[in-house]
Design an enzyme around this catalytic site. Structure first.
Site, mmCIF file in Angstrom:
data_model
loop_
_atom_site.group_PDB
_atom_site.id
_atom_site.type_symbol
_atom_site.label_atom_id
_atom_site.label_comp_id
_atom_site.label_asym_id
_atom_site.label_seq_id
_atom_site.Cartn_x
_atom_site.Cartn_y
_atom_site.Cartn_z
ATOM 1 N N ASP A 33 38.004 45.294 36.877
ATOM 2 C CA ASP A 33 37.226 44.594 37.900
ATOM 3 C C ASP A 33 35.735 44.772 37.623
ATOM 4 O O ASP A 33 35.268 45.904 37.422
ATOM 5 C CB ASP A 33 37.582 45.168 39.277
ATOM 6 C CG ASP A 33 36.895 44.461 40.433
ATOM 7 O OD1 ASP A 33 36.185 43.465 40.199
ATOM 8 O OD2 ASP A 33 37.083 44.905 41.584
ATOM 9 N N HIS A 48 40.610 42.395 39.746
ATOM 10 C CA HIS A 48 40.068 42.351 41.095
ATOM 11 C C HIS A 48 41.099 41.762 42.068
ATOM 12 O O HIS A 48 41.637 40.686 41.846
ATOM 13 C CB HIS A 48 38.796 41.500 41.096
ATOM 14 C CG HIS A 48 38.082 41.445 42.407
ATOM 15 N ND1 HIS A 48 37.439 42.532 42.952
ATOM 16 C CD2 HIS A 48 37.890 40.420 43.278
ATOM 17 C CE1 HIS A 48 36.883 42.184 44.097
ATOM 18 N NE2 HIS A 48 37.148 40.909 44.327
ATOM 19 N N SER A 90 37.029 43.147 48.713
ATOM 20 C CA SER A 90 35.912 42.439 48.098
ATOM 21 C C SER A 90 34.773 42.287 49.101
ATOM 22 O O SER A 90 34.272 43.282 49.614
ATOM 23 C CB SER A 90 36.396 41.091 47.556
ATOM 24 O OG SER A 90 35.467 40.545 46.640
#
Length: 301
Positions: free
Chosen positions: A244, A276, A163
């Site tokens: 995601d 995600h 991320s």
């Protein structure tokens, strides 16, 4: 308190900003656990402060030693959390780094960088760069940390993250390519569900946390082709997840990298039907197992 002070000025995915300057974050503060040694895998860990001003720490994981002089590949890892939450010391990230250490038999240096907006971006980028430079300072075998002096193979260094941490891993590779890092060979970067702009709500949050931003096309948020052409590693491994919201910006980064003129090799892995950072929440999931195995193979290639 004036009732108007409680008025919300900004409401983002991970935080609210009030008129009186208060900031409320979700899932805050993060739960942190101490370093520990695993008697089953032989993986050891410890926390090291590398700087007091600014305050930057790392958690270092050392695999089981086959002999006292063995040298391991080294991974510098940046955790996710929207640049504003989480920690290298949370159970999820401790477990993930420990697993990478044990399965890839690599030293992992997990970065505890300063979080926004208390420490505005680019603090997180600068902290991760400071850690990579600190790691490189051990290549002469006389640095401050014995585990790195004695057991790191500085010809096999990797950066990685998920991320926001994936974004930071890219930035490290870019800095190595443009600034250099004497004593170290950066072999590769692995980016798990990385953030690279393209989602308006998240982009506005990033720009709020980075007062020096240059808009929606800020190169730190959305790296241009010319930046990708000079990243300082040989290989990149990317992961995107089907469910995601960062999937399409991740794929766009992959396509820009391929056409940038960069001389390295890049591979993308897509996990259909996954959320995600699913690998952090259910590490026994077959897709999570496969994701870690892919990273292990990438490291040991």
């Amino acid at each position: 308190m004036d009732l108007t002070d409680s008025e919300i000025l900004h409401e983002f995915r991970f935080l609210k900003v009030f008129k009186d300057g208060r900031v409320e974050k979700i899932s805050w503060p993060p739960v942190k656990i101490p370093p520990s040694d695993d008697p089953i895998t032989g993986v050891r860990s410890k926390d090291v402060r590398i700087s007091n001003e600014p305050e930057i720490s790392v958690r270092i994981f050392l695999p089981k030693l086959p002999d006292p002089t063995h040298k391991f590949s080294l991974i510098v890892y940046m955790h996710g959390g929207g640049f504003s939450m989480m920690s290298a010391f949370t159970p999820h990230y401790d477990r993930h780094a420990r697993r990478l250490t044990g399965e890839s038999t690599s030293i992992v240096v997990s970065v505890e960088y300063r979080l926004a907006p208390e420490h505005p971006i680019p603090a997180c980028y600068d902290d991760s760069w400071a850690v990579l430079r600190w790691v490189a300072a051990h290549s002469t075998r006389d640095g401050a940390e014995p585990w790195l002096n004695d057991h790191a193979d500085f010809s096999r260094v990797f950066v990685g993250g998920d991320s926001a941490g994936g974004n930071m891993a890219h930035t490290l590779a870019y800095r190595v390519g443009t600034i250099g890092l004497p004593g170290v060979k950066l072999v590769g970067a692995f980016l798990i569900h990385p953030y690279f702009g393209g989602v308006e709500a998240d982009d506005k949050m990033w720009m709020y946390m980075c007062p020096t931003n240059s808009g929606f096309d800020d190169p730190r948020m959305k790296p241009p082709v010319e930046d990708l052409a000079v990243i300082g590693c040989e290989r990149v491994l990317m992961f995107v997840a089907g469910n995601d919201h960062l999937r399409e910006p991740g794929r766009a980064y992959y396509e820009r990298l391929k056409r940038s003129g960069w001389k390295g090799s890049v591979e993308i892995v897509e996990n259909e039907g996954q959320e995600h950072c699913f690998h952090l929440h259910d590490p026994t999931n077959e897709n999570a197992v496969a994701l870690v195995k892919k990273i292990v193979d990438f490291i040991n290639q």
